[in-house]
Design a protein around this motif. Sequence first.
Motif, mmCIF file in Angstrom:
data_model
loop_
_atom_site.group_PDB
_atom_site.id
_atom_site.type_symbol
_atom_site.label_atom_id
_atom_site.label_comp_id
_atom_site.label_asym_id
_atom_site.label_seq_id
_atom_site.Cartn_x
_atom_site.Cartn_y
_atom_site.Cartn_z
ATOM 1 N N ASP A 341 0.819 -1.215 0.000
ATOM 2 C CA ASP A 341 0.000 0.000 0.000
ATOM 3 C C ASP A 341 0.849 1.260 0.000
ATOM 4 N N PHE A 348 -2.148 -3.231 3.411
ATOM 5 C CA PHE A 348 -1.849 -4.452 2.661
ATOM 6 C C PHE A 348 -0.335 -4.686 2.709
ATOM 7 N N THR A 350 2.718 -7.999 2.718
ATOM 8 C CA THR A 350 2.923 -9.426 2.449
ATOM 9 C C THR A 350 4.293 -9.884 2.921
ATOM 10 N N SER A 392 -0.477 -12.688 3.731
ATOM 11 C CA SER A 392 -0.956 -11.382 3.295
ATOM 12 C C SER A 392 -1.769 -10.763 4.421
ATOM 13 N N GLU A 393 -1.354 -9.586 4.842
ATOM 14 C CA GLU A 393 -2.001 -8.898 5.959
ATOM 15 C C GLU A 393 -2.849 -7.751 5.422
ATOM 16 N N PHE A 394 -4.123 -7.736 5.805
ATOM 17 C CA PHE A 394 -5.063 -6.702 5.365
ATOM 18 C C PHE A 394 -5.567 -5.928 6.578
ATOM 19 N N LEU A 398 -10.400 -2.818 5.127
ATOM 20 C CA LEU A 398 -10.921 -3.710 4.091
ATOM 21 C C LEU A 398 -11.969 -4.671 4.634
ATOM 22 N N LEU A 755 -7.893 -0.775 -5.262
ATOM 23 C CA LEU A 755 -7.567 -0.673 -3.838
ATOM 24 C C LEU A 755 -6.452 0.329 -3.585
#
Length: 775
Positions: A341, A348, A350, A392-394, A398, A755
């Motif tokens: 991001d 976001f 990873t 993957s961290e959100f 989201l 996004l």
Amino acid sequence: MTKSMVLTGASIAAIVTGGWQAPANAQSDDFALEEIVVTARRRVETVQDVPLSVTAISPREIERAFAVDIQDLEGRTPNLIIDSVSAGPRGAAIAIRGISFEDIEKSFDPAVGVMIDGVVIGTNTGQLLNPFDFESVEILRGPQGTLFGRNTTGGVINVRRTRPTGELGLRGQATIGNFGRREYQVVANAPVIEDKLAIKGSFFLQNFDGFYHNATLNQTAGETDFWHASVAALFTPNDRISVLLTYDRMRDRGETINSSLSQTGLDVICAAPGVPGFAAPQECNRNTDEDLYTIFSEREGPIEDDINAITAEINVSLGRFDLTSITGWRDQDEDVQQDFDASSARFFFTRRLQNYSQFTQELRLAGQITDALDGVVGLFYFNSEYDLTQFSEFGNALAFPFQTNEGVSVINATTDHEATAFAAFADAQYQLTDNWRINGGVRWTYEEKELFRDEAFNLDPTFNIVQDGTGPLPAGNRFITFAGGGDEDFDELTWRIATDYKFTADFMGYASIARGFRSGGFNGRANSLSSLGPYQPETVTTYEVGAKTDWLDGRLRINFAAFVSDYQDKQEEVVRPVDEGGNAQETVVENAASANIKGIEIEVTAIPFDGFTLQTSLGLLDADYDEFLRDINGDLVPDDVSTLNLRRTPDTTFSISGNYEYPLGSGTLNTNVSFRYLDSYFTSIVVDPSVVDADGNIVRDPINDLRSQTDSQSLLDASLAYDFEVNGVEIRASVFGRNLLDDVGINSTLPVAGLLTFGVGRAPRQYGGSVEFSF
């Protein structure tokens, strides 16, 4: 008798290192361009005798530019673009004649082959080779599917390193520059058994602080800490057999860099500037030049990459024929973290842990069959495997379920992939008359690919992606959302036919038709059965005419090529409805497009006067989609987007350089100035948001997202070196400047599904000094 020679270990050792170097102290009236020897057709022959488009660049020419890696070949070769890809260690997006691929997912194959010592690098990561210890660099343009195989639809960058000399010698170099650039390299040669066994050891260390500033962490960003050690042994028991064994060890500790190009009204991350979980106001709506060099990532994105490689080349003379065996093994372990991001928000992020290994084996038999006929036949085997664990961290902006205690959601995906390929090939050249030759080749390839992938939500609320992300989570801690796999086999016949005619001893014209293919496969980031694949191979057929000419008693060389490429079943990312039903959409890889690419290439080398060499090149490109369908307004109906520009297809690439060597005192002064111009081009085929209005209506012909358009580049480099000798030791002291006009801007950009959008900048002005010695 044909001029081509069989490729043997002894002949390789005698290869001229490409490019022209003026004699250091020559003052004779009799001066001319040297012959440049290449191995572009698995034969040793001069570049003026090769009926295809090939550029040979000398290592000294690259050294004069003080290049960090082979990206500096860009602009020096017509219709060649090399951009770095920050998502993978030393990843590259290489485009030759408008044909490119940049994805670092190892289930996908490159479109341009990068080969080192006869072994192909099977992925886009690791392709940005440092020019340290290069002996020759050849850029082959157009499909090379006959002698070099699959995934060479754009062309091949063919690199050979120096071989053990069998003589005691040492060469070293130290370079320092701005942005904390520090490079040290050494090559040592020694005989072990006279005329029988020779060894060579080399070591290269590169440190670089980076040219980005992280405003969130208040620190410099983009560092590189890389070293490469190599040892080679050359065994020549007699004049018929040579065995070259090389071991390489590489260690890369760097940092991924993303710069925010997200915009309010276009990207979700900028929907509520300043609100927790979204980007801050100053991180949105930024321009694509100076703003790129200030980043806002809330944490670092370290890279840990370790590579081990072994290469064995055996040459055996069988009298009229020569047998060559090249065996290659490569193992790569990666741990890459990245803040996609590009903001101070937790949106976001990873972490990718993967191991990749490949094994290749090629056997070639080459020789002069009759006085008029020579040929090459061979077999090739390739196997690669990789396993990937990605976290993957959100962020909570989201609204994913299964949040950790830190208010984020983590998806854990695992991928296992294997590819195996077999090929048989043959190439022959027949001398019809003293001036007229015909050449033809064919290659049949069969391959199998197999992939299994799953995705799951992490159910462990205490999990930390950085501290705990060392492997797949236990089954009880994962809620599987997708699991699937497949296997598929492909086979393809590629070929080339060419003819050339010597109108005079210094004027050769040629015409050729060549067909190449890039393999089909599976989507290594699939999250549904419908996006898994397989997709089928893409093919390129190129029609080319050209001329190789020398003039003015060898003081002027002009080479020309014109081509048309028919690009069919082009693999592209396509948005389509999910097969399982409903209104959900997904991005998949399909054979969704066809394209037509036309171009002209001119290369000129001249010696206006003794000691001065002038080189210039020009590439003109016209690339268009013939057909391309993609849903761009969400109505689940494919739309015609053939008005998009292909990626990395500048209309014009141009270069001009001058190198002057002249005696000064007890040594030689060498001055070099080069200028490279690249027209604007797009780095993404995402459709610009202005094409669709708020009601979902298409209001204009589709164009590429304007944030992914580079500006035109004017790159000026210069160096000044003084060569002298002290007690038998040759010394070179140099100062250099790169991108002296400080032409900055984007190197690549990627809008991600509405996004976010991130980009990477190209290197700004650099300067420094270097000392080199050899004996």
